[in-house]
Design a protein around this motif. Sequence first.
Motif, short mmCIF file in Angstrom:
data_model
loop_
_atom_site.label_atom_id
_atom_site.label_comp_id
_atom_site.label_asym_id
_atom_site.label_seq_id
_atom_site.Cartn_x
_atom_site.Cartn_y
_atom_site.Cartn_z
N THR A 1 3.93 -23.46 5.54
CA THR A 1 2.95 -23.42 6.53
C THR A 1 1.90 -24.55 6.47
OG1 THR A 1 1.72 -22.00 5.19
CG2 THR A 1 3.36 -21.07 6.58
N PRO A 2 1.43 -24.83 7.62
CA PRO A 2 0.11 -25.85 7.73
C PRO A 2 -0.76 -25.34 6.59
CG PRO A 2 0.95 -25.48 9.90
CD PRO A 2 1.53 -24.55 8.87
N ASN A 3 -1.34 -24.03 6.20
CA ASN A 3 -2.27 -23.73 5.53
C ASN A 3 -1.76 -23.86 3.92
OD1 ASN A 3 -4.11 -22.54 7.23
ND2 ASN A 3 -3.63 -20.56 6.92
N LYS A 4 -0.57 -23.63 3.71
CA LYS A 4 -0.14 -23.97 2.32
C LYS A 4 0.05 -25.39 2.07
CE LYS A 4 3.06 -21.81 -0.87
NZ LYS A 4 3.99 -21.00 -1.17
N THR A 5 0.27 -26.03 3.01
CA THR A 5 0.13 -27.60 2.89
C THR A 5 -1.00 -28.21 2.58
OG1 THR A 5 2.16 -27.75 4.43
CG2 THR A 5 0.99 -29.96 3.89
N VAL A 6 -2.02 -27.60 3.24
CA VAL A 6 -3.62 -28.13 2.94
C VAL A 6 -4.21 -27.41 1.92
CG1 VAL A 6 -5.58 -28.23 4.19
CG2 VAL A 6 -3.54 -28.73 5.53
N PHE A 7 -4.28 -26.11 1.91
CA PHE A 7 -4.97 -25.33 0.78
C PHE A 7 -4.15 -24.79 -0.27
CE2 PHE A 7 -6.90 -24.53 5.06
CZ PHE A 7 -8.16 -25.55 4.68
N GLY A 8 -2.78 -24.86 -0.44
CA GLY A 8 -1.98 -24.56 -1.48
C GLY A 8 -1.55 -22.90 -1.38
N HIS A 9 -2.08 -22.48 -0.55
CA HIS A 9 -1.65 -21.01 -0.26
C HIS A 9 -2.07 -20.50 1.14
CE1 HIS A 9 -5.98 -19.86 0.03
NE2 HIS A 9 -6.34 -20.70 -0.88
N LEU B 1 0.10 -20.20 10.14
CA LEU B 1 0.88 -19.29 9.13
C LEU B 1 2.47 -19.21 9.56
CD1 LEU B 1 -1.48 -16.14 8.90
CD2 LEU B 1 -0.82 -17.96 7.20
N SER B 2 2.66 -20.16 10.55
CA SER B 2 4.22 -20.62 10.76
C SER B 2 4.63 -21.55 9.87
CB SER B 2 4.48 -20.92 12.19
OG SER B 2 3.89 -19.77 13.06
N VAL B 3 5.98 -21.04 9.50
CA VAL B 3 6.58 -22.08 8.53
C VAL B 3 7.21 -23.24 9.36
CG1 VAL B 3 8.64 -22.38 6.93
CG2 VAL B 3 7.24 -20.40 6.90
#
Length: 93
Positions: A35-43, A26-28
Amino acid sequence: MLSMYCNSNQHDWDRYLQKVMIAYRLSVHSKTGQTPNKTVFGHDNILPLQALVGLPPNPSHDSTESSTDYTIRLHARLELIHHTARVVPQTTL
């Protein structure tokens, strides 16, 4: 990140791994701005406190949106995020 919490013999790192990974995901990222989550999952993931308190209202969210519409928007968002991550200048180590 783990070294900040482990004892001097590093025998208890596994106790902290899950929490450290949540924080990391969750770190930008300084280069991509994502964030890694947003890069992989889109959110980003919803944290327990957010689930308890609720998320702020999102005026762009339509509760009648079909799963196909959501999938199309998610795919477009992921393409944009991945493109942004690829064009960011890489630093040399």
